[in-house]
Design a protein around this motif. Structure first.
Motif, PDB file in Angstrom:
ATOM      1  N   THR A   1      42.664  94.414  60.207  1.00 26.68           N
ATOM      2  CA  THR A   1      41.963  95.461  60.930  1.00 26.68           C
ATOM      3  C   THR A   1      40.910  96.090  60.022  1.00 26.68           C
ATOM      4  OG1 THR A   1      43.453  97.225  60.229  1.00 26.68           O
ATOM      5  CG2 THR A   1      44.084  95.966  62.197  1.00 26.68           C
TER       6      THR A   1
ATOM      7  N   LYS B   1      45.360  86.195  55.536  1.00 24.89           N
ATOM      8  CA  LYS B   1      45.003  87.593  55.787  1.00 24.89           C
ATOM      9  C   LYS B   1      44.941  88.375  54.482  1.00 24.89           C
ATOM     10  CE  LYS B   1      46.655  91.815  58.048  1.00 24.89           C
ATOM     11  NZ  LYS B   1      47.575  92.387  59.071  1.00 24.89           N
TER      12      LYS B   1
ATOM     13  N   ASP C   1      53.192  81.049  60.536  1.00 26.89           N
ATOM     14  CA  ASP C   1      53.038  82.485  60.289  1.00 26.89           C
ATOM     15  C   ASP C   1      52.908  82.788  58.796  1.00 26.89           C
ATOM     16  OD1 ASP C   1      53.216  82.883  62.984  1.00 26.89           O
ATOM     17  OD2 ASP C   1      55.241  83.761  62.949  1.00 26.89           O
TER      18      ASP C   1
ATOM     19  N   ARG D   1      44.233  82.488  64.777  1.00 23.87           N
ATOM     20  CA  ARG D   1      45.353  83.421  64.766  1.00 23.87           C
ATOM     21  C   ARG D   1      44.831  84.858  64.842  1.00 23.87           C
ATOM     22  NH1 ARG D   1      50.577  82.315  63.370  1.00 23.87           N
ATOM     23  NH2 ARG D   1      50.833  84.441  64.154  1.00 23.87           N
ATOM     24  N   PRO D   2      44.208  85.219  65.948  1.00 28.61           N
ATOM     25  CA  PRO D   2      43.597  86.553  66.050  1.00 28.61           C
ATOM     26  C   PRO D   2      44.595  87.688  65.861  1.00 28.61           C
ATOM     27  CG  PRO D   2      43.703  85.470  68.200  1.00 28.61           C
ATOM     28  CD  PRO D   2      44.017  84.424  67.183  1.00 28.61           C
ATOM     29  N   ASP D   3      45.863  87.429  66.142  1.00 28.08           N
ATOM     30  CA  ASP D   3      46.882  88.463  65.951  1.00 28.08           C
ATOM     31  C   ASP D   3      47.109  88.792  64.478  1.00 28.08           C
ATOM     32  OD1 ASP D   3      47.907  85.719  65.913  1.00 28.08           O
ATOM     33  OD2 ASP D   3      49.866  86.632  65.521  1.00 28.08           O
ATOM     34  N   MET D   4      46.666  87.906  63.575  1.00 25.46           N
ATOM     35  CA  MET D   4      46.857  88.097  62.141  1.00 25.46           C
ATOM     36  C   MET D   4      45.598  88.583  61.434  1.00 25.46           C
ATOM     37  SD  MET D   4      50.007  87.409  61.503  1.00 25.46           S
ATOM     38  CE  MET D   4      50.029  87.134  59.745  1.00 25.46           C
TER      39      MET D   4
ATOM     40  N   THR E   1      49.637  84.609  57.114  1.00 21.66           N
ATOM     41  CA  THR E   1      49.761  85.881  56.397  1.00 21.66           C
ATOM     42  C   THR E   1      49.050  85.817  55.053  1.00 21.66           C
ATOM     43  OG1 THR E   1      51.873  86.389  57.470  1.00 21.66           O
ATOM     44  CG2 THR E   1      51.387  87.538  55.411  1.00 21.66           C
TER      45      THR E   1
ATOM     46  N   ARG F   1      40.312  84.761  63.229  1.00 22.06           N
ATOM     47  CA  ARG F   1      39.792  85.156  64.549  1.00 22.06           C
ATOM     48  C   ARG F   1      39.840  83.992  65.531  1.00 22.06           C
ATOM     49  NH1 ARG F   1      35.709  84.763  67.860  1.00 22.06           N
ATOM     50  NH2 ARG F   1      34.609  83.260  66.525  1.00 22.06           N
TER      51      ARG F   1
END
Length: 281
Positions: free
Chosen positions: A98, A40, A33, A92-95, A37, A89
């Motif tokens: 947006t 991202k 994680d 780790r699509p959750d990270m 991060t 994508r």
């Protein structure tokens, strides 16, 4: 005119996101994680090439050659954001950032002297080259290590192109360009006196949005950059020295001088400010 040659050179060296990234080597056990991060945050930071390009085009309407180069720089910098987002994508699509998080870093920068901005971004590319080299060493997952290597190479080439436009500016504008480059050079090599990372994305650029007028201040975690540098990739004094030495060597070549340290550069800078101070007295 530099753009035709610059375009041809960068075109030959450009990497392909589908062919030159070893997506099939991904190891899920080596991505946590914390690492996701940072990817991202780097992706969002790279997206800020959008407002930077808008600034460059606005402030360089007098220079079609340099403005044309922005088409290449903008494309390659946005591809940096895209490849980092593609990595997330896939794995780790959750990270993944947006659209709104990306849009937060698009705001209008105040007009600034073009020569100062050129030098600022040259130094920024030199610094980012080393940040990404260190990031590639810190990460353990092989695909993202490879990606950061690609990004570092791009940033080094971009810095080389900015340097060529700086040489052109010296030829055309003489001491005006020397004064601007020396002034910003002193700022960007004075890391020992600064309380924050010296990079364009961490400098204030808009009175209207102050204090939320740096790129980093508009990220989901405004304190991320310092943590990334100090605690994660551990960009220590030895790495910072590489940045400062590179800038000093390049400026030594640009000015035909020998700068062993920031004090030497500052002494050179002062020769351009003293006549103005005497005239004003």
């Amino acid at each position: 005119m530099l753009y035709p040659e610059v375009f041809g050179t960068l075109e030959k060296l450009r990497w392909n996101m589908a062919k030159d990234v070893p997506w099939n080597r991904f190891d899920p056990a080596l991505l946590n994680d914390e690492q996701a991060t940072t990817i991202k945050m780097n992706a969002i930071t790279e997206w800020s090439a959008l407002p930077a390009t808008e600034m460059f085009l606005r402030d360089n309407r007098h220079d079609s050659d340099f403005s044309a180069f922005m088409s290449v720089w903008f494309y390659e910098e946005q591809k940096h954001a895209l490849v980092l987002m593609e990595y997330l994508r896939r794995y780790r699509p959750d990270m993944a950032p947006t659209e709104e998080e990306l849009h937060q870093v698009r705001f209008e920068f105040d007009p600034a002297p073009p020569l100062d901005t050129l030098m600022l971004h040259f130094c920024g590319e030199m610094r980012l080259t080393q940040w990404y080299r260190r990031a590639a060493q810190w990460h353990t997952e092989p695909v993202i290590r490879h990606i950061y290597g690609l990004l570092s190479g791009d940033e080094a080439r971009h810095g080389g192109v900015y340097f060529r436009y700086m040489q052109q500016a010296i030829e055309r504008q003489g001491d005006e360009a020397r004064a601007a480059f020396a002034k910003v050079g002193v700022l960007m090599t004075s890391s020992g006196r600064s309380s924050k990372p010296l990079h364009p994305t961490n400098l204030h650029v808009s009175a209207e949005f102050f204090p939320q007028d740096t790129i980093q201040s508009r990220l989901p975690d405004p304190d991320w950059l310092e943590h990334w540098l100090d605690k994660q990739i551990q960009f220590d004094t030895s790495w910072e020295a590489k940045v400062v030495n590179t800038i000093l060597i390049k400026l030594s070549n640009l000015f035909g001088q020998s700068f062993e340290g920031v004090k030497d550069l500052n002494r050179y800078r002062k020769q351009f400010t003293q006549p103005a101070a005497i005239a004003a007295s």
